[in-house]
Design an enzyme around this catalytic site. Structure first.
Site, mmCIF file in Angstrom:
data_model
loop_
_atom_site.group_PDB
_atom_site.id
_atom_site.type_symbol
_atom_site.label_atom_id
_atom_site.label_comp_id
_atom_site.label_asym_id
_atom_site.label_seq_id
_atom_site.Cartn_x
_atom_site.Cartn_y
_atom_site.Cartn_z
ATOM 1 N N ASP A 182 -6.564 15.538 -24.254
ATOM 2 C CA ASP A 182 -6.520 14.115 -23.938
ATOM 3 C C ASP A 182 -5.808 13.418 -25.091
ATOM 4 O OD1 ASP A 182 -7.011 11.429 -23.644
ATOM 5 O OD2 ASP A 182 -9.117 11.660 -23.081
ATOM 6 N N ARG A 239 -1.412 -0.923 -18.991
ATOM 7 C CA ARG A 239 -2.733 -0.291 -18.953
ATOM 8 C C ARG A 239 -2.782 0.713 -17.803
ATOM 9 N NH1 ARG A 239 -6.845 -1.397 -21.790
ATOM 10 N NH2 ARG A 239 -5.469 -2.826 -22.873
ATOM 11 N N TYR A 262 0.856 -1.187 0.000
ATOM 12 C CA TYR A 262 0.000 0.000 0.000
ATOM 13 C C TYR A 262 0.888 1.232 0.000
ATOM 14 C CZ TYR A 262 -5.008 -0.399 0.107
ATOM 15 O OH TYR A 262 -6.308 -0.530 -0.277
ATOM 16 N N THR A 289 -3.392 7.904 -21.657
ATOM 17 C CA THR A 289 -3.191 6.531 -21.217
ATOM 18 C C THR A 289 -1.741 6.181 -21.517
ATOM 19 O OG1 THR A 289 -3.735 5.636 -23.386
ATOM 20 C CG2 THR A 289 -5.553 5.825 -21.826
ATOM 21 N N GLU A 313 -0.522 4.690 -0.346
ATOM 22 C CA GLU A 313 -1.385 5.877 -0.438
ATOM 23 C C GLU A 313 -0.571 7.129 -0.155
ATOM 24 O OE1 GLU A 313 -4.736 5.422 2.164
ATOM 25 O OE2 GLU A 313 -5.908 4.373 0.650
ATOM 26 N N LYS A 322 -1.693 2.798 -25.206
ATOM 27 C CA LYS A 322 -2.055 2.829 -26.635
ATOM 28 C C LYS A 322 -0.780 3.002 -27.472
ATOM 29 C CE LYS A 322 -6.707 4.042 -25.305
ATOM 30 N NZ LYS A 322 -7.818 4.993 -25.341
#
Ligand SMILES: *Cc1c(COP(=O)(O)O)cnc(C)c1O
Length: 415
Positions: A197, A232, A51, A223, A53, A226
């Protein structure tokens, strides 16, 4: 893999069948690509066990020293690759990168001006079925229906009339260059923020083959999976003055713990994309899309806007007399994976459509060049001119498998 086979033979078998599908078929979905083994290794690593965070140096959990360094590498490499002042590499996906920018800039009910989904935009740009269209008030522009390209005069006119809080540009199915500077100028004129974007074309921009949005729009979202050929995921680029609000919008605003294995893989992706070999790859992606466009036009297909400047072509199947759905199904049986797509002035539902989107990033990653694009174009024509003929589909499938079998899905950019 051996261990997974023992623990869960069902999932192991599905993964191996999927690997075979990827090897034996031709992937022409414009938003898909193949990662290197290095990226795959980072993405499948024990970085997932932690974790983390918060952000490097300011975590809510102990033991994050190596995660801090990995995330700093990812951020620094993203900034250097795109010439940006600040990067947030935590968004789990492209849609979440967009959500974070909206959270940092808008209040519910504020006005977004963005591209229509049916003419090339994205769900997360204000579609009524998406959070972005539910929380915010979206007005949408399209392409000029005659030229099928964006008309910046018209978009500027709309912006002056509706006075949006943010102008969103960037697309999922637009085969031409996007003038981010024009969008930035319109936004400045009407006092709006601008979000570019670049999910689809990030790898072309980082290679200098498409004008960049960094420096001309307030925010750049993307992203990594692509044309950038990474794992991903999503990321956001902005100037230093926006670093704190953007970071806060991502965490704690929208996500909990970051996917640290994916962030490690993003770091590898940004390093790979900075190599000269990647630039050669990105050039070939465009050259291949042009070759495919030339072939398809020669085979009697009409291309939306008449051609392509980037990694994809949009086919209008109206004159062929079949729907996008029928074309997608027929090509699928022949081992060629594509997706149906709406076209400007679409008369059919989004589940049927009149168009087909074909892209070259994945086949180019396997090392295919112009000659192979011509073979692929001819196969597409053969299947679609008699789209219910199962004998043709079977014949083409054999030829597709024979060619695909000669190209690995792990063509290492840095061997
Ligand atoms: C693919 C895409 C996204 C985000 O996709 P996710 O599936 O959420 O990662 C966002 N914007 C555009 C323009 C896209 O093409």
């Amino acid at each position: 893999m051996l261990h997974l086979k023992t623990v869960d033979p069902e999932i192991a078998s599905l993964i191996s069948q999927e690997e075979n599908r990827q090897k034996m078929g031709l992937e022409l979905i414009a938003s898909e690509n193949l990662v290197s083994k290095a990226i795959l290794a980072a993405n499948a690593s024990i970085m997932t066990n932690k974790y983390a965070e918060g952000y490097p140096g300011k975590r809510y959990y102990g033991g994050c020293e190596f995660h801090d360094r990995a995330e700093n590498l990812a951020r620094d490499r993203a900034c250097s690759l795109f010439g940006a002042q600040h990067a947030n590499v935590q968004p789990h996906s492209g849609s979440q990168a967009n959500m974070a920018v909206y959270f940092a800039t808008l209040k519910p009910g504020d006005i977004i001006l963005s591209m229509n989904l049916s003419q090339g935009g994205h769900l997360s740009h204000g579609s009524p079925v998406n959070f972005s269209g539910i929380i915010y008030h979206a007005h949408q522009y399209g392409v000029d229906l005659k030229t099928e390209v964006m008309d910046y005069g018209q978009i500027g006119e709309m912006a002056r009339q509706i006075k949006p809080k943010i102008i969103v540009c960037g697309a999922s199915a637009y085969p031409r260059e996007i003038d981010f500077k024009a969008f930035g100028d319109i936004a400045e004129e009407v006092g709006a923020y601008c979000m570019a974007d670049i999910a689809h074309i990030a790898g072309l921009i980082s290679s200098g083959l498409h004008p960049t949005s960094v420096g001309v729009s307030t925010f750049t979202t993307s992203t990594t999976h692509k044309t950038l050929r990474g794992p991903r995921g999503g990321f956001i680029l902005c100037d230093k003055e926006w670093a704190a609000p953007i970071d806060k919008a991502v965490f704690p605003g929208m996500q909990g713990g970051p996917l640290m294995q994916t962030i490690a893989a993003k770091a590898v992706c940004f390093a790979e994309a900075a190599t000269p070999q990647f630039k050669t790859y990105a050039k070939q992606v465009i050259a291949n899309a042009r070759a495919l466009a030339t072939n398809l036009t020669g085979n009697g297909f009409r291309l939306v806007s008449g051609g392509t400047d980037n990694h994809l072509c949009l086919l209008d199947l109206t004159n062929i007399g079949i729907t996008g759905l029928e074309a997608e199904t027929a090509l699928g049986k022949a081992g060629i994976t594509v997706n149906k797509n709406t076209i400007p002035n679409e008369q059919k539902s989004p589940f049927v459509t009149s168009g087909l989107r074909v892209g070259t990033p994945a086949v180019t990653s396997r090392g295919m060049k112009e000659d192979e694009m011509h073979r692929i174009g001819d196969w597409i024509a053969r299947v679609l001119t008699d789209s219910t003929n199962t004998r043709i589909q079977e014949e083409v499938r054999k030829e597709v498998e024979a060619m695909a079998g000669q190209y690995t899905i792990y063509p290492e950019i840095n061997p």
